[in-house]
Design an enzyme around this catalytic site. Sequence first.
Site, mmCIF file in Angstrom:
data_model
loop_
_atom_site.group_PDB
_atom_site.id
_atom_site.type_symbol
_atom_site.label_atom_id
_atom_site.label_comp_id
_atom_site.label_asym_id
_atom_site.label_seq_id
_atom_site.Cartn_x
_atom_site.Cartn_y
_atom_site.Cartn_z
ATOM 1 N N SER A 124 3.501 -2.213 10.179
ATOM 2 C CA SER A 124 4.948 -2.370 10.364
ATOM 3 C C SER A 124 5.443 -3.776 10.034
ATOM 4 O O SER A 124 6.378 -4.276 10.659
ATOM 5 C CB SER A 124 5.355 -1.969 11.782
ATOM 6 N N GLY B 264 2.766 2.286 10.711
ATOM 7 C CA GLY B 264 3.753 3.344 10.556
ATOM 8 C C GLY B 264 4.480 3.710 11.836
ATOM 9 O O GLY B 264 5.171 4.717 11.905
ATOM 10 N N GLU C 10 -5.445 -4.602 10.427
ATOM 11 C CA GLU C 10 -4.379 -3.637 10.671
ATOM 12 C C GLU C 10 -4.653 -2.894 11.980
ATOM 13 O O GLU C 10 -5.435 -1.936 12.001
ATOM 14 C CB GLU C 10 -4.322 -2.618 9.530
ATOM 15 N N ASN D 187 0.876 -1.167 0.000
ATOM 16 C CA ASN D 187 0.000 0.000 0.000
ATOM 17 C C ASN D 187 0.912 1.215 0.000
ATOM 18 O O ASN D 187 1.507 1.553 1.021
ATOM 19 C CB ASN D 187 -0.903 -0.007 1.242
ATOM 20 N N TRP D 188 1.027 1.825 -1.163
ATOM 21 C CA TRP D 188 1.961 2.942 -1.274
ATOM 22 C C TRP D 188 1.469 4.209 -0.581
ATOM 23 O O TRP D 188 2.214 5.163 -0.411
ATOM 24 C CB TRP D 188 2.213 3.262 -2.756
ATOM 25 N N LYS D 189 0.164 4.252 -0.257
ATOM 26 C CA LYS D 189 -0.431 5.451 0.363
ATOM 27 C C LYS D 189 -0.194 6.662 -0.552
ATOM 28 O O LYS D 189 -0.241 6.511 -1.765
ATOM 29 C CB LYS D 189 0.109 5.635 1.782
ATOM 30 N N GLY E 61 2.930 -1.118 4.188
ATOM 31 C CA GLY E 61 3.068 0.302 3.886
ATOM 32 C C GLY E 61 4.513 0.668 3.609
ATOM 33 O O GLY E 61 5.030 0.467 2.509
ATOM 34 N N GLY E 62 5.197 1.181 4.620
ATOM 35 C CA GLY E 62 6.560 1.686 4.467
ATOM 36 C C GLY E 62 7.507 0.758 3.715
ATOM 37 O O GLY E 62 8.237 1.193 2.814
ATOM 38 N N GLU F 243 -6.592 4.948 7.737
ATOM 39 C CA GLU F 243 -6.304 6.366 7.460
ATOM 40 C C GLU F 243 -7.500 7.044 6.802
ATOM 41 O O GLU F 243 -7.758 8.225 7.017
ATOM 42 C CB GLU F 243 -5.036 6.477 6.595
ATOM 43 N N HIS G 170 -9.392 1.610 4.643
ATOM 44 C CA HIS G 170 -8.127 1.722 5.388
ATOM 45 C C HIS G 170 -8.321 2.653 6.593
ATOM 46 O O HIS G 170 -9.081 3.625 6.514
ATOM 47 C CB HIS G 170 -7.024 2.265 4.470
HETATM 48 P P1 13P Z 1 3.155 0.324 7.604
HETATM 49 O O1 13P Z 1 3.614 -0.986 7.001
HETATM 50 O O2 13P Z 1 3.921 1.496 7.109
HETATM 51 O O3 13P Z 1 3.047 0.238 9.083
HETATM 52 O O4 13P Z 1 1.658 0.554 7.051
HETATM 53 C C1 13P Z 1 0.765 -0.474 7.158
HETATM 54 C C2 13P Z 1 -0.445 -0.099 6.402
HETATM 55 O O5 13P Z 1 -1.190 0.791 6.773
HETATM 56 C C3 13P Z 1 -0.719 -0.826 5.161
HETATM 57 O O6 13P Z 1 -1.990 -0.545 4.683
#
Ligand code: 13P
Length: 251
Positions: free
Chosen positions: A213, A173, A167, A10-12, A234-235, A97, A95
């Site tokens: 994470s 994050g 999640e 998930n590149w956000k 994510g990251g 966010e 998600h």
């Molecule tokens: P991180 O892997 O950066 O913690 O993000 C997880 C996430 O929200 C994937 O959708």
Amino acid sequence: MARRPIIAGNWKMNMTRAQAAQLITELKPLVADADAEVVICVPYTDIDTAVTLCKGSNIKVGAENVAWAEKGAFTGEISADMLLELGTEYVIIGHSERRQYFGETDASVNARLKTAIAKGLKPIVCVGETLEERESGKTDDVIETQVKGAFDGVSAEDAAKVVIAYEPVWAIGTGKTATSEQAEETIKAIRGVMAGLYGAAVADAVRIQYGGSMNPKNVKELMAQPDIDGGLIGGASLKAVDFSQVVNYKD
Ligand code: 13P
């Protein structure tokens, strides 16, 4: 029943088109032999580039949201038809966010999910509790409400094909991963909610990812849990080598 693992990035809100092209070009050879299904969910503006570059590879492309409406006066939204025309296969829905910053609710998640299913996009539906909810012992209740809300009115046949991502908000994050026991426990509880809604066969078929994470160091232990079928990353999905190490967690 064997569930095929699915590792999705998930590149956000990261990666311009030029950066996306560079990352995908680096990534392709690194994940070419993966056993797991490989997906990258990218910003709308990167989808065209990603689909073009991933053609003929084992990487599938997803969006990070989809409108519930088919078309019309919904400024800023992107419809399922628009995504499908570009060759988008997957879509993340709900998600945390989106829930936290953009007013997404269980009802809007449900509406988006039903539209995605009706249009033939493959949904990845996210659920997860906040730190406060976990610390006050509400995790299972929160998860149950989110899962029931998301799947309201979805048939068993369709539900079995949806990917769920668990999640925990406090692990996103932050570098704080849920322990593999915590992740397994809650994912097992989600499977239990699906069993209650749809019966054992659907609960057994549905793939449930862990997200928060997840990285090359902790992926192996998380993926060793019996109910964890993949990851939403994510990251670590923003660096080709890191993401490939997560994808190739068995190596
Ligand atoms: P991180 O892997 O950066 O913690 O993000 C997880 C996430 O929200 C994937 O959708």
